[in-house]
Design an enzyme around this catalytic site. Structure first.
Site, short mmCIF file in Angstrom:
data_model
loop_
_atom_site.label_atom_id
_atom_site.label_comp_id
_atom_site.label_asym_id
_atom_site.label_seq_id
_atom_site.Cartn_x
_atom_site.Cartn_y
_atom_site.Cartn_z
N ASP A 13 0.84 -1.20 0.00
CA ASP A 13 0.00 0.00 0.00
C ASP A 13 0.87 1.25 0.00
O ASP A 13 1.78 1.39 0.83
CB ASP A 13 -0.90 0.02 1.24
CG ASP A 13 -1.99 -1.02 1.19
OD1 ASP A 13 -2.30 -1.51 0.08
OD2 ASP A 13 -2.54 -1.36 2.25
N GLY A 39 -3.23 -5.44 0.24
CA GLY A 39 -3.82 -6.43 -0.64
C GLY A 39 -4.95 -7.12 0.08
O GLY A 39 -4.83 -7.45 1.27
N GLY A 253 -13.52 -3.32 4.91
CA GLY A 253 -14.17 -4.52 4.38
C GLY A 253 -13.33 -5.76 4.60
O GLY A 253 -13.87 -6.84 4.91
N ASP A 254 -12.02 -5.63 4.47
CA ASP A 254 -11.14 -6.77 4.72
C ASP A 254 -11.10 -7.13 6.20
O ASP A 254 -11.02 -8.31 6.57
CB ASP A 254 -9.72 -6.46 4.23
CG ASP A 254 -9.67 -6.25 2.72
OD1 ASP A 254 -10.50 -6.83 2.02
OD2 ASP A 254 -8.80 -5.47 2.27
#
Length: 307
Positions: A13, A39, A253-254
């Site tokens: 990132d 990721g 969300g992850d």
């Protein structure tokens, strides 16, 4: 507690915190930059591992300076990295992320070595995958590898979870209908279903359309509004949100999916796992960054005690 496998992506990132996004042809100064490991696959694996789950990962990295960092980061979290393979002559995956003062983010991804993850890599890890209780996937790797993994899980009686992100318009609904859990956000749900999703009512209609195509369970993440659980033959259940002040929504969300996986494999209590996932995702957005915002089990238990 059961074992989780993540067959998916890793990224580095590159995070820019900006007062606003530049317009076309415009150059502006941003106040801050950070670099970290990310990721979707790695994020979800890290979230589950931070909460105490036993996690293995099947992924690929390049042969550049980012590869060692990625492998070390996964290993430091206690993740089994035996199936993290280097690809000669290929870059690692990279994700430039732009975060605005509201906490909202915009993300680009360059797949790099992630695009080389193949069904053969899944087959090489087959013996260890058969010992897992849940296999988690995303769509930052080739679709054929995802389809193959879902079929592998169905063939060997292993539950599977697909986070269809980023959602391609050509996702073959027939080849994912054996997945145990499909976990899209509203944008991904709209792309996959072909229906407009601008409200919770729309989300239920679109999820029901996917159920009609053969998918058993759809979990729709709604950000600050919690989540919806839609299953065949049952009424929709809403998982209520936890109110927090957002600092950075990157990776929320992850965080939801990784924590859901961890709590689900503990005792297969779907509702309890969803409630914990909503809380964990909410806690993650109170801190900046992706993986570094994910709480350990002890810190998360303290957060929950304060609700």
């Amino acid at each position: 507690m059961g074992k989780i496998a993540v067959v998916g992506s890793n990224m580095v990132d590159l995070i820019t915190y900006t007062d606003r996004m530049p317009g076309p042809g415009e150059t502006i100064e941003a106040p801050r930059f950070e670099m970290g490991c990310g990721g979707k696959g790695a994020n979800q694996a890290i979230a589950a591992a931070r909460l105490g789950a036993e996690v293995m990962m099947v992924t690929k990295v390049g042969d550049d300076a980012f590869a060692d960092t990625t492998i070390r980061n996964l290993a430091d979290a206690g993740i089994d990295t035996r199936y993290v393979e280097r690809v000669p002559g290929t870059s690692s995956g990279v994700a430039p992320i732009f975060v605005e003062p509201s906490g909202e983010n915009s993300i680009l991804i360059i797949k790099g070595a992630n695009a080389r993850l193949s069904p053969a890599d899944v087959d090489r890890a087959a013996d260890d995958l058969k010992g897992c209780d849940l296999i988690v996937m995303q769509l930052e790797v080739p679709l054929e590898t995802v389809y193959h993994t879902i079929e592998f899980g169905a063939r060997h009686g292993i539950e599977t979870l697909l986070n269809p992100a980023p959602a391609p318009a050509d996702l073959d609904a027939k080849r994912i209908e054996q997945v145990t859990f499909l976990v899209p956000n509203q944008t991904e749900l709209a792309t996959i279903s072909g229906l407009a999703v601008t409200s919770e009512a729309d989300a239920e209609v679109a999820a029901r359309a996917l159920i009609a195509r053969g998918i058993r369970t759809v979990i729709v993440t709604l950000g600050a509004r919690g989540a919806l659980l839609v299953t065949a033959g049952e009424e929709t259940r809403r998982i209520e949100p936890v109110r927090v002040t957002p600092v950075d929504t990157t990776g929320a969300g992850d965080a939801f999916i990784g924590s859901f996986a961890r709590y689900y494999v503990e005792n297969h209590d779907l509702d309890a796992a969803l409630r914990m996932a909503v809380r964990y995702a909410a806690d993650s957005i109170t801190r900046p960054g992706t993986q570094k915002s994910y709480a350990t089990r002890e810190a998360f238990e303290a957060f929950c005690a304060g609700l």
